[in-house]
Scaffold this motif. Structure first.
Motif, short mmCIF file in Angstrom:
data_model
loop_
_atom_site.label_atom_id
_atom_site.label_comp_id
_atom_site.label_asym_id
_atom_site.label_seq_id
_atom_site.Cartn_x
_atom_site.Cartn_y
_atom_site.Cartn_z
N PHE A 265 0.81 -1.21 0.00
CA PHE A 265 0.00 0.00 0.00
C PHE A 265 0.85 1.27 0.00
O PHE A 265 0.67 2.15 -0.85
CB PHE A 265 -0.95 -0.01 1.20
CG PHE A 265 -1.66 1.29 1.44
CD1 PHE A 265 -2.60 1.76 0.55
CD2 PHE A 265 -1.37 2.05 2.56
CE1 PHE A 265 -3.26 2.96 0.76
CE2 PHE A 265 -2.02 3.26 2.78
CZ PHE A 265 -2.96 3.72 1.88
N LEU A 266 1.77 1.39 0.94
CA LEU A 266 2.53 2.64 1.09
C LEU A 266 3.43 2.94 -0.11
O LEU A 266 3.39 4.07 -0.62
CB LEU A 266 3.31 2.63 2.40
CG LEU A 266 2.43 2.62 3.67
CD1 LEU A 266 3.29 2.50 4.91
CD2 LEU A 266 1.53 3.84 3.72
N PRO A 267 4.23 1.98 -0.61
CA PRO A 267 5.02 2.30 -1.80
C PRO A 267 4.15 2.65 -3.02
O PRO A 267 4.51 3.53 -3.80
CB PRO A 267 5.82 1.03 -2.07
CG PRO A 267 5.86 0.32 -0.76
CD PRO A 267 4.57 0.66 -0.07
N GLN B 164 3.96 10.44 -7.13
CA GLN B 164 5.06 10.89 -7.98
C GLN B 164 4.72 10.77 -9.47
O GLN B 164 5.55 11.07 -10.32
CB GLN B 164 6.32 10.08 -7.70
CG GLN B 164 6.87 10.26 -6.32
CD GLN B 164 8.01 9.28 -6.02
OE1 GLN B 164 8.21 8.28 -6.70
NE2 GLN B 164 8.75 9.58 -4.98
N GLY B 165 3.52 10.29 -9.78
CA GLY B 165 3.13 10.10 -11.16
C GLY B 165 3.75 8.88 -11.81
O GLY B 165 3.78 8.77 -13.04
#
Length: 127
Positions: free
Chosen positions: A82-84, A91-92
């Motif tokens: 989830f976090l990454p 960051q697109g």
């Protein structure tokens, strides 16, 4: 059985079933990626490890009190995708699509795991 334990069981059963259904097709989907996956050992390693972790969810679902100490580890398992994904999206570098949606579902499970862990903190089985 208390409502807290019933809630925890349901959450972990749903997470395990969802995980198996979502991950198992990955063993047959490598060829859909263009360009081709350059490190298939990482691809299959991810799917294998994630599928094995569904067994941990099943263990917790079967006896949440006995395996309560594993719940924070289950939270970390969900956070590790989830976090990454959230950072990559911000960051697109990750489009809103299949992997992003899967990561958001993992984020929901992560929060539900935390909630069930906190709710069960003071649980004492009735005599």
């Amino acid at each position: 059985m208390s409502e807290i334990m019933r809630f925890t069981k349901v959450i972990f059963w749903v997470a395990a079933i969802y995980g198996i259904v979502a991950l198992l097709p990955g063993y047959f989907g490598e060829s859909q990626y263009v360009p081709a996956i350059s490190h298939p050992e990482f691809y299959y390693g991810f799917h294998g490890l994630a599928l094995v972790f569904q067994l941990v969810f099943i263990m917790i679902a079967r006896d949440p009190l006995r395996y309560r100490a594993l719940i924070p580890i289950a939270v970390l398992e969900k956070a590790s995708f989830f976090l990454p994904s959230l950072v990559l999206w911000s960051q697109g570098r990750l489009e809103v699509g299949g992997p992003f949606i899967g990561a958001m579902i993992d984020g929901i499970f992560m929060l539900l795991f935390v909630w069930s862990w906190k709710l069960s903190r003071d649980f004492r089985p009735s005599s």
